[in-house]
Design a protein around this motif. Structure first.
Motif, PDB file in Angstrom:
ATOM      1  N   HIS A   1     -60.328 -56.340  20.120  1.00  0.00           N
ATOM      2  CA  HIS A   1     -58.884 -56.578  20.240  1.00  0.00           C
ATOM      3  C   HIS A   1     -58.246 -56.711  18.851  1.00  0.00           C
ATOM      4  O   HIS A   1     -57.443 -57.616  18.596  1.00  0.00           O
ATOM      5  CB  HIS A   1     -58.602 -57.833  21.084  1.00  0.00           C
ATOM      6  N   THR A   2     -58.635 -55.816  17.967  1.00  0.00           N
ATOM      7  CA  THR A   2     -58.091 -55.792  16.611  1.00  0.00           C
ATOM      8  C   THR A   2     -57.348 -54.481  16.383  1.00  0.00           C
ATOM      9  O   THR A   2     -57.418 -53.552  17.189  1.00  0.00           O
ATOM     10  CB  THR A   2     -59.211 -55.958  15.567  1.00  0.00           C
ATOM     11  N   SER A   3     -56.641 -54.408  15.269  1.00  0.00           N
ATOM     12  CA  SER A   3     -55.783 -53.267  14.962  1.00  0.00           C
ATOM     13  C   SER A   3     -56.586 -52.072  14.458  1.00  0.00           C
ATOM     14  O   SER A   3     -57.311 -52.178  13.458  1.00  0.00           O
ATOM     15  CB  SER A   3     -54.758 -53.680  13.897  1.00  0.00           C
ATOM     16  N   PHE A   4     -56.423 -50.930  15.124  1.00  0.00           N
ATOM     17  CA  PHE A   4     -57.060 -49.700  14.630  1.00  0.00           C
ATOM     18  C   PHE A   4     -56.538 -49.362  13.241  1.00  0.00           C
ATOM     19  O   PHE A   4     -57.317 -48.971  12.359  1.00  0.00           O
ATOM     20  CB  PHE A   4     -56.785 -48.532  15.581  1.00  0.00           C
ATOM     21  N   PHE A   5     -55.240 -49.511  13.047  1.00  0.00           N
ATOM     22  CA  PHE A   5     -54.639 -49.182  11.748  1.00  0.00           C
ATOM     23  C   PHE A   5     -55.316 -49.971  10.619  1.00  0.00           C
ATOM     24  O   PHE A   5     -55.727 -49.396   9.609  1.00  0.00           O
ATOM     25  CB  PHE A   5     -53.134 -49.471  11.767  1.00  0.00           C
ATOM     26  N   ILE A   6     -55.427 -51.278  10.793  1.00  0.00           N
ATOM     27  CA  ILE A   6     -56.012 -52.110   9.745  1.00  0.00           C
ATOM     28  C   ILE A   6     -57.506 -51.818   9.597  1.00  0.00           C
ATOM     29  O   ILE A   6     -58.025 -51.748   8.478  1.00  0.00           O
ATOM     30  CB  ILE A   6     -55.769 -53.600  10.023  1.00  0.00           C
ATOM     31  N   ASN A   7     -58.188 -51.628  10.703  1.00  0.00           N
ATOM     32  CA  ASN A   7     -59.621 -51.344  10.638  1.00  0.00           C
ATOM     33  C   ASN A   7     -59.895 -50.027   9.917  1.00  0.00           C
ATOM     34  O   ASN A   7     -60.807 -49.942   9.089  1.00  0.00           O
ATOM     35  CB  ASN A   7     -60.221 -51.308  12.043  1.00  0.00           C
ATOM     36  N   PHE A   8     -59.111 -49.013  10.223  1.00  0.00           N
ATOM     37  CA  PHE A   8     -59.301 -47.737   9.533  1.00  0.00           C
ATOM     38  C   PHE A   8     -58.919 -47.866   8.064  1.00  0.00           C
ATOM     39  O   PHE A   8     -59.607 -47.331   7.185  1.00  0.00           O
ATOM     40  CB  PHE A   8     -58.473 -46.624  10.178  1.00  0.00           C
ATOM     41  N   LEU A   9     -57.832 -48.569   7.797  1.00  0.00           N
ATOM     42  CA  LEU A   9     -57.379 -48.737   6.424  1.00  0.00           C
ATOM     43  C   LEU A   9     -58.470 -49.388   5.569  1.00  0.00           C
ATOM     44  O   LEU A   9     -58.734 -48.951   4.439  1.00  0.00           O
ATOM     45  CB  LEU A   9     -56.105 -49.582   6.401  1.00  0.00           C
ATOM     46  N   TYR A  10     -59.115 -50.408   6.099  1.00  0.00           N
ATOM     47  CA  TYR A  10     -60.171 -51.092   5.357  1.00  0.00           C
ATOM     48  C   TYR A  10     -61.339 -50.152   5.063  1.00  0.00           C
ATOM     49  O   TYR A  10     -61.817 -50.073   3.921  1.00  0.00           O
ATOM     50  CB  TYR A  10     -60.659 -52.302   6.143  1.00  0.00           C
ATOM     51  N   LEU A  11     -61.787 -49.429   6.084  1.00  0.00           N
ATOM     52  CA  LEU A  11     -62.910 -48.518   5.889  1.00  0.00           C
ATOM     53  C   LEU A  11     -62.555 -47.414   4.904  1.00  0.00           C
ATOM     54  O   LEU A  11     -63.364 -47.035   4.050  1.00  0.00           O
ATOM     55  CB  LEU A  11     -63.331 -47.928   7.235  1.00  0.00           C
TER      56      LEU A  11
END
Length: 220
Positions: free
Chosen positions: A46-56
């Motif tokens: 239940h986390t943000s795809f945008f933020i998760n992709f941005l971090y990776l």
């Protein structure tokens, strides 16, 4: 922090001087990324795809030395770390340019980015000035979550060596294909600093890391 490259002794001095003479030395490459693992992790946590992709993505690009090179004044600088700047749509349906620090720690990065995204979403006015012209240790990042595209170009100011030296990034809407989630991704760089081999290395690193994305969120 950064160190200054001695361009007189640089092994790519000729390429640097040639492409740096262009009013617009930039070129871009479009690829498709398999972001299935990021989508699945984001849904499950239940986390943000945008933020998760941005971090990776930030971890991946920062691992390539050429992606941390910038032209500032008459210097070529190699920065220790590059930070993200990205666009977020506000209540006014216009875009605010946002920035947070890059952290190795995923929880720290997530918290900082989430705070900045929420701030921008609730903005009722946009401050003058789009990018900090005194700071080039960033990536210029935009997102088109409404569209899957085959190719795109960026607005690039002619004759501005500093701005041209900052990589531009865009990613679009992911779609399901053969039970995998596929997303378009564009990376645009200055040929004065980044040749085709390191650009390909950056993109291939990102592609490989997307396939093992959960490792980045768990170990960090």
């Amino acid at each position: 922090m950064y160190k200054i490259i001695d361009t007189e002794k640089w092994n790519r001095k000729t390429q640097y001087e040639w492409f740096n003479s262009f009013s617009n030395p930039c070129y871009g490459i479009d690829i498709e990324l398999d972001v299935t693992c990021i989508v699945q992790y984001s849904k499950a946590s239940h986390t943000s795809f945008f933020i998760n992709f941005l971090y990776l993505m930030m971890c991946s690009l920062n691992s390539i030395e050429e992606m941390r090179l910038r032209i500032v004044g008459n210097e070529v600088r190699l920065y220790d770390v590059i930070h993200p700047t990205y666009t977020v749509m506000t209540k006014l349906e216009v875009f605010d340019n946002c920035k947070n620090l890059m952290y190795d720690s995923y929880p720290h990065f997530y918290q900082a980015c989430q705070k900045e995204v929420e701030r921008a979403k609730n903005e009722c006015s946009i401050q003058p000035g789009y990018n900090d012209e005194e700071s080039y240790n960033v990536y210029y990042i935009t997102c088109l979550p409404w569209l899957t595209y085959a190719g795109m170009t960026h607005s690039i100011p002619n004759g501005n060596k500093e701005s041209c030296s900052v990589p531009r990034i865009c990613f679009g809407r992911f779609e399901e294909k053969n039970k995998r989630y596929i997303m378009p991704f564009n990376l645009t760089v200055s040929h004065a600093l980044v040749d085709g081999f390191p650009c390909s290395k950056a993109l291939n690193t990102l592609k490989e890391n997307c396939l093992r994305a959960e490792e980045f969120y768990i170990k960090n």
